[in-house]
Design a protein around this motif. Structure first.
Motif, PDB file in Angstrom:
ATOM      1  N   TYR A  25       0.924  -1.217  -0.004  1.00 12.12           N
ATOM      2  CA  TYR A  25      -0.138  -0.146   0.010  1.00 12.12           C
ATOM      3  C   TYR A  25       0.804   1.297  -0.081  1.00 12.12           C
ATOM      4  O   TYR A  25       2.056   1.352   0.657  1.00 12.12           O
ATOM      5  CB  TYR A  25      -0.838   0.020   1.237  1.00 12.12           C
ATOM      6  CG  TYR A  25      -1.671  -1.155   1.229  1.00 12.12           C
ATOM      7  CD1 TYR A  25      -2.976  -1.345   0.678  1.00 12.12           C
ATOM      8  CD2 TYR A  25      -1.284  -2.412   2.090  1.00 12.12           C
ATOM      9  CE1 TYR A  25      -3.655  -2.485   0.755  1.00 12.12           C
ATOM     10  CE2 TYR A  25      -2.083  -3.586   2.038  1.00 12.12           C
ATOM     11  CZ  TYR A  25      -3.244  -3.412   1.562  1.00 12.12           C
ATOM     12  OH  TYR A  25      -4.115  -4.835   1.500  1.00 12.12           O
ATOM     13  N   SER A  26       0.332   2.290  -0.636  1.00 19.42           N
ATOM     14  CA  SER A  26       1.061   3.547  -0.777  1.00 19.42           C
ATOM     15  C   SER A  26       0.130   4.790  -0.635  1.00 19.42           C
ATOM     16  O   SER A  26      -0.970   4.392  -1.150  1.00 19.42           O
ATOM     17  CB  SER A  26       1.809   3.655  -1.877  1.00 19.42           C
ATOM     18  OG  SER A  26       2.700   4.736  -1.825  1.00 19.42           O
ATOM     19  N   GLY A  50      -2.131   7.051  13.447  1.00 20.63           N
ATOM     20  CA  GLY A  50      -2.504   7.009  11.979  1.00 20.63           C
ATOM     21  C   GLY A  50      -1.435   7.947  11.204  1.00 20.63           C
ATOM     22  O   GLY A  50      -1.119   7.563   9.911  1.00 20.63           O
ATOM     23  N   LEU A  51      -0.891   9.080  11.785  1.00 24.46           N
ATOM     24  CA  LEU A  51      -0.102   9.757  11.003  1.00 24.46           C
ATOM     25  C   LEU A  51       1.413   9.155  10.888  1.00 24.46           C
ATOM     26  O   LEU A  51       1.878   9.477   9.737  1.00 24.46           O
ATOM     27  CB  LEU A  51       0.208  11.235  11.887  1.00 24.46           C
ATOM     28  CG  LEU A  51       1.289  12.134  11.368  1.00 24.46           C
ATOM     29  CD1 LEU A  51       0.846  12.444   9.888  1.00 24.46           C
ATOM     30  CD2 LEU A  51       1.623  13.218  12.152  1.00 24.46           C
ATOM     31  N   VAL A  70       4.835   6.496   6.889  1.00 20.42           N
ATOM     32  CA  VAL A  70       5.594   5.494   6.393  1.00 20.42           C
ATOM     33  C   VAL A  70       5.386   4.841   5.049  1.00 20.42           C
ATOM     34  O   VAL A  70       5.972   4.262   4.412  1.00 20.42           O
ATOM     35  CB  VAL A  70       5.730   4.613   7.598  1.00 20.42           C
ATOM     36  CG1 VAL A  70       4.400   3.414   7.629  1.00 20.42           C
ATOM     37  CG2 VAL A  70       7.042   3.514   7.480  1.00 20.42           C
ATOM     38  N   LEU A  71       3.922   5.373   4.781  1.00 25.61           N
ATOM     39  CA  LEU A  71       3.564   4.789   3.481  1.00 25.61           C
ATOM     40  C   LEU A  71       3.800   5.560   2.285  1.00 25.61           C
ATOM     41  O   LEU A  71       3.188   5.633   1.395  1.00 25.61           O
ATOM     42  CB  LEU A  71       1.849   4.495   3.696  1.00 25.61           C
ATOM     43  CG  LEU A  71       1.485   3.313   4.349  1.00 25.61           C
ATOM     44  CD1 LEU A  71      -0.255   3.500   4.329  1.00 25.61           C
ATOM     45  CD2 LEU A  71       1.890   2.300   3.489  1.00 25.61           C
ATOM     46  N   GLU A  72       4.677   6.638   2.454  1.00 26.26           N
ATOM     47  CA  GLU A  72       5.127   7.465   1.420  1.00 26.26           C
ATOM     48  C   GLU A  72       5.906   6.540   0.422  1.00 26.26           C
ATOM     49  O   GLU A  72       5.882   6.705  -0.588  1.00 26.26           O
ATOM     50  CB  GLU A  72       6.516   8.352   2.176  1.00 26.26           C
ATOM     51  CG  GLU A  72       7.265   8.875   0.979  1.00 26.26           C
ATOM     52  CD  GLU A  72       6.317  10.373   0.463  1.00 26.26           C
ATOM     53  OE1 GLU A  72       6.621  10.831  -0.616  1.00 26.26           O
ATOM     54  OE2 GLU A  72       5.286  10.652   1.158  1.00 26.26           O
ATOM     55  N   THR A 104     -10.898   2.646   1.428  1.00 24.36           N
ATOM     56  CA  THR A 104     -12.334   2.972   0.691  1.00 24.36           C
ATOM     57  C   THR A 104     -12.490   4.519   0.563  1.00 24.36           C
ATOM     58  O   THR A 104     -13.246   4.783  -0.483  1.00 24.36           O
ATOM     59  CB  THR A 104     -13.237   2.496   1.984  1.00 24.36           C
ATOM     60  OG1 THR A 104     -13.055   1.073   2.207  1.00 24.36           O
ATOM     61  CG2 THR A 104     -14.793   2.813   1.584  1.00 24.36           C
ATOM     62  N   ASP A 105     -11.746   5.381   1.260  1.00 28.66           N
ATOM     63  CA  ASP A 105     -12.053   6.758   1.265  1.00 28.66           C
ATOM     64  C   ASP A 105     -11.243   7.345   0.254  1.00 28.66           C
ATOM     65  O   ASP A 105     -11.115   8.513  -0.238  1.00 28.66           O
ATOM     66  CB  ASP A 105     -11.752   7.686   2.468  1.00 28.66           C
ATOM     67  CG  ASP A 105     -12.911   7.225   3.296  1.00 28.66           C
ATOM     68  OD1 ASP A 105     -13.844   6.428   3.028  1.00 28.66           O
ATOM     69  OD2 ASP A 105     -12.590   7.450   4.453  1.00 28.66           O
ATOM     70  N   GLY A 106     -10.107   6.525  -0.522  1.00 25.88           N
ATOM     71  CA  GLY A 106      -9.158   6.955  -1.604  1.00 25.88           C
ATOM     72  C   GLY A 106      -8.040   7.654  -1.248  1.00 25.88           C
ATOM     73  O   GLY A 106      -7.500   8.396  -1.921  1.00 25.88           O
ATOM     74  N   PHE A 107      -7.618   7.606   0.173  1.00 30.19           N
ATOM     75  CA  PHE A 107      -6.427   8.435   0.682  1.00 30.19           C
ATOM     76  C   PHE A 107      -5.150   7.387   0.325  1.00 30.19           C
ATOM     77  O   PHE A 107      -4.146   7.942   0.132  1.00 30.19           O
ATOM     78  CB  PHE A 107      -6.663   8.589   2.046  1.00 30.19           C
ATOM     79  CG  PHE A 107      -7.578   9.590   2.406  1.00 30.19           C
ATOM     80  CD1 PHE A 107      -7.354  10.946   2.312  1.00 30.19           C
ATOM     81  CD2 PHE A 107      -8.984   9.091   2.997  1.00 30.19           C
ATOM     82  CE1 PHE A 107      -8.337  11.922   2.403  1.00 30.19           C
ATOM     83  CE2 PHE A 107      -9.984  10.176   3.170  1.00 30.19           C
ATOM     84  CZ  PHE A 107      -9.509  11.557   3.026  1.00 30.19           C
ATOM     85  N   ILE A 108      -5.408   6.177   0.453  1.00 28.67           N
ATOM     86  CA  ILE A 108      -4.346   5.318   0.016  1.00 28.67           C
ATOM     87  C   ILE A 108      -4.599   4.245  -1.002  1.00 28.67           C
ATOM     88  O   ILE A 108      -6.062   4.364  -1.227  1.00 28.67           O
ATOM     89  CB  ILE A 108      -3.676   4.301   1.244  1.00 28.67           C
ATOM     90  CG1 ILE A 108      -4.604   3.621   1.778  1.00 28.67           C
ATOM     91  CG2 ILE A 108      -2.933   5.569   2.126  1.00 28.67           C
ATOM     92  CD1 ILE A 108      -4.098   2.584   2.641  1.00 28.67           C
ATOM     93  N   GLY A 109      -3.814   3.524  -1.883  1.00 30.40           N
ATOM     94  CA  GLY A 109      -4.096   2.574  -2.691  1.00 30.40           C
ATOM     95  C   GLY A 109      -3.174   1.466  -2.766  1.00 30.40           C
ATOM     96  O   GLY A 109      -2.254   1.526  -2.228  1.00 30.40           O
TER      97      GLY A 109
END
Length: 107
Positions: free
Chosen positions: A20-21, A53-54, A59-61, A98-103
């Motif tokens: 995920y990113s 969460g932050l 880390v998902l950069e 679901t909310d499109g913030f990560i994929g």
């Protein structure tokens, strides 16, 4: 510490291998010490996230799977039960997808 890390890795081997990113179109405004606010300009969705969460968001950069995210949190958070961390990461990732913030990262 290395032996403990090895045990943690084995504990999460059953988890899926998807990476995920963050969605790089999302803006993230850090609100110390509460966490941050995420804004998706494509959908006008806004999400407040707490400091954990932050930490996940930051880390998902770069693409990671859930096991790697959990290991990162276990490294930076003292004394948290890994079972609850795994469940919280699962729920948090699912909600952000679901909310499109990560994929999911396509290999």
């Amino acid at each position: 510490k290395d032996k403990n890390k090895l045990m943690q890795i084995k504990d999460f081997e059953h988890m899926e291998n998807k990476k995920y990113s963050i969605n790089h179109d999302i803006s993230c405004r850090v609100e110390e010490p509460e966490g941050a606010v995420l804004f998706n300009p494509e959908t006008d969705a806004v999400k407040a996230i707490n400091p954990i969460g932050l930490a996940i968001w930051q880390v998902l950069e770069y693409p990671l799977d859930k096991r790697e995210i959990i290991e990162h949190l276990l490294d930076i958070c003292e004394g948290v039960p890994k079972e609850s961390v795994a469940q919280d990461v699962d729920e948090f990732i699912d909600k952000l997808i679901t909310d499109g913030f990560i994929g999911e990262v396509v290999k």
